[in-house]
Design an enzyme around this catalytic site. Structure first.
Site, mmCIF file in Angstrom:
data_model
loop_
_atom_site.group_PDB
_atom_site.id
_atom_site.type_symbol
_atom_site.label_atom_id
_atom_site.label_comp_id
_atom_site.label_asym_id
_atom_site.label_seq_id
_atom_site.Cartn_x
_atom_site.Cartn_y
_atom_site.Cartn_z
ATOM 1 N N ASP A 246 12.677 22.561 13.011
ATOM 2 C CA ASP A 246 12.548 21.136 12.673
ATOM 3 C C ASP A 246 11.942 20.463 13.905
ATOM 4 O O ASP A 246 11.844 21.052 14.984
ATOM 5 C CB ASP A 246 13.937 20.554 12.327
ATOM 6 C CG ASP A 246 13.895 19.065 11.962
ATOM 7 O OD1 ASP A 246 12.811 18.564 11.596
ATOM 8 O OD2 ASP A 246 14.952 18.406 12.047
ATOM 9 N N ARG B 168 14.361 19.842 -3.024
ATOM 10 C CA ARG B 168 15.148 18.609 -2.804
ATOM 11 C C ARG B 168 15.416 17.923 -4.146
ATOM 12 O O ARG B 168 16.517 17.420 -4.387
ATOM 13 C CB ARG B 168 14.388 17.650 -1.866
ATOM 14 C CG ARG B 168 14.247 18.149 -0.426
ATOM 15 C CD ARG B 168 15.588 18.162 0.290
ATOM 16 N NE ARG B 168 16.239 16.870 0.269
ATOM 17 C CZ ARG B 168 15.983 15.859 1.108
ATOM 18 N NH1 ARG B 168 15.110 16.019 2.074
ATOM 19 N NH2 ARG B 168 16.634 14.712 1.006
ATOM 20 N N ARG C 42 20.547 6.312 3.988
ATOM 21 C CA ARG C 42 20.024 6.978 5.187
ATOM 22 C C ARG C 42 20.242 5.997 6.333
ATOM 23 O O ARG C 42 19.704 4.872 6.288
ATOM 24 C CB ARG C 42 18.546 7.312 5.019
ATOM 25 C CG ARG C 42 17.863 7.752 6.298
ATOM 26 C CD ARG C 42 16.480 8.336 6.059
ATOM 27 N NE ARG C 42 16.569 9.667 5.488
ATOM 28 C CZ ARG C 42 15.558 10.535 5.415
ATOM 29 N NH1 ARG C 42 14.368 10.212 5.900
ATOM 30 N NH2 ARG C 42 15.729 11.730 4.882
ATOM 31 N N HIS D 5 22.483 16.060 7.634
ATOM 32 C CA HIS D 5 21.534 15.894 6.527
ATOM 33 C C HIS D 5 21.935 16.878 5.415
ATOM 34 O O HIS D 5 21.225 17.855 5.142
ATOM 35 C CB HIS D 5 20.122 16.167 7.035
ATOM 36 C CG HIS D 5 19.027 15.668 6.132
ATOM 37 N ND1 HIS D 5 19.259 14.995 4.946
ATOM 38 C CD2 HIS D 5 17.661 15.766 6.239
ATOM 39 C CE1 HIS D 5 18.102 14.697 4.377
ATOM 40 N NE2 HIS D 5 17.126 15.152 5.131
ATOM 41 N N GLN E 221 19.528 17.926 2.525
ATOM 42 C CA GLN E 221 18.556 18.922 2.966
ATOM 43 C C GLN E 221 19.176 20.321 2.914
ATOM 44 O O GLN E 221 18.543 21.280 2.461
ATOM 45 C CB GLN E 221 18.093 18.590 4.392
ATOM 46 C CG GLN E 221 17.042 19.544 4.922
ATOM 47 C CD GLN E 221 15.735 19.455 4.134
ATOM 48 O OE1 GLN E 221 15.202 18.377 3.941
ATOM 49 N NE2 GLN E 221 15.231 20.578 3.672
ATOM 50 N N CYS F 284 12.329 21.609 7.276
ATOM 51 C CA CYS F 284 12.729 20.535 6.351
ATOM 52 C C CYS F 284 11.593 19.557 6.082
ATOM 53 O O CYS F 284 11.622 18.843 5.087
ATOM 54 C CB CYS F 284 13.932 19.797 6.923
ATOM 55 S SG CYS F 284 13.584 19.039 8.511
#
Ligand code: CP
Ligand code: NVA
Length: 307
Positions: free
Chosen positions: A224, A292, A103, A130, A133, A264
């Site tokens: 988000d 996830r 990340r 992402h 996700q 998310c």
């Protein structure tokens, strides 16, 4: 599949296989059936330059349940790109571990890791995208509407950010329409839609200015944060700009009765989404977060076929 850095780089069959394997592994877990330990004898390293709950825990559990080991690297200790060049760190890590999960702020670091490590690199979020996700998002939409999601419409209300980027790309891959509803100046850069179109010429990607009008077409209403990690100094300006883009009960009255709500997480309650909506009957945010784990197991199963 060699790496998992951008949805656009993954073939549609690999994407479908990932999602199918994810659902199989979820069924096995729910039934208490142990998985085939495809990661036995393998060690992956995970480096997260930004905070995380879902990504950290889902990868740690996924690797363990598939029979592998995971080393968590401290970003301040490694100093990727500061203590030494990314390429050097990548070459060293590639001789010791079987895969890297990262990340990062600058997306380019992922590309450098992939270029120089010689082992699979997984994008665990960058300033640009992402994709992990997006896998869980697609799984959640399939859970709701069945495997054939082509023709469904996902309306993303908010910032044209990393999550929106990968969601748009996976929608295009699965034949779903993606509508982005952002205040002026906060849309995804035009190059993002152009790039998706290059990979998926029939992609249906639209911008709409007005949330109430857009949600009338939604099967999924997605939002988000307005202030992503690293943008904290812009919070006041952003929160002001996004006024009128909150996902709340009044907005959802304009959506079809069957439309679900996704996020998310982490959610900023009563900013981009109200308590009543995130805790309400249309919300799928908790199963989405749980997906996830399953989606990333599917991903690891495809990246490491046959162990
Ligand atoms: N959605 C997501 O990636 O959550 P974390 O930042 O907690 O990993
Ligand atoms: N857009 C958010 C997603 C967090 C999972 C961020 O980058 O902070």
């Amino acid at each position: 599949m060699q790496h998992f850095i951008r949805i656009n780089d993954v073939s549609t069959p690999d994407l479908r296989r990932t999602l199918e394997m994810a659902a199989d592994l979820r069924r096995q877990r729910e039934a208490g059936t142990p998985h085939v330990p495809v990661l036995e004898g393998k060690t992956l390293a995970m480096l997260l330059e930004k905070p995380s709950l879902r990504t950290r825990v889902s990868f740690e559990v996924a690797v363990r349940e598939l029979g592998g080991s995971l080393i968590s690297l401290r970003p301040d200790e490694v100093g990727l790109g500061q203590r030494e060049p990314v390429a050097d760190a990548a070459r060293v890590l590639g001789g010791m571990v079987h895969g890297l999960i990262a990340r990062v702020f600058e997306h380019e670091k992922l590309e450098q890791l992939a270029e120089h490590s010689g082992v699979p690199v997984i994008n665990a979020l960058s300033d640009r995208s992402h994709p992990c996700q997006a896998l869980a998002d697609a799984m959640t939409i399939i859970d709701e509407f069945g495997a054939d999601v082509a023709g469904r419409t996902v309306v993303f209300i908010g910032d044209g950010n990393n999550v929106a980027h990968s969601l748009a790309a996976i929608c295009a891959r699965l034949g779903m329409r993606f509508i982005l509803v952002s205040p002026e100046g906060f849309e995804l850069p035009p190059a993002v839609f152009e790039d998706i179109h290059r990979h998926e010429p029939s992609a249906q990607l639209d911008l709409m200015p007005e949330p109430r009008r857009a949600v009338t077409e939604a099967d999924v209403v997605y939002t988000d944060t307005w202030v992503s990690m690293g943008q904290e100094e812009e919070a006041a300006h952003r929160n002001a700009a996004f006024e009128g883009f909150q996902v709340n009960e009044a907005l959802l009255q304009a959506a079809p009765a069957h439309a679900i709500v996704m996020h998310c997480m982490p959610a900023h309650r009563n900013s981009e989404i109200t308590d009543a909506v995130i805790d309400g009957p249309r919300s799928r945010v908790i199963p989405q977060a749980h997906n996830r784990l399953h989606a990333q197991k599917g991903l690891l199963g495809v990246l490491y076929p046959g162990g």
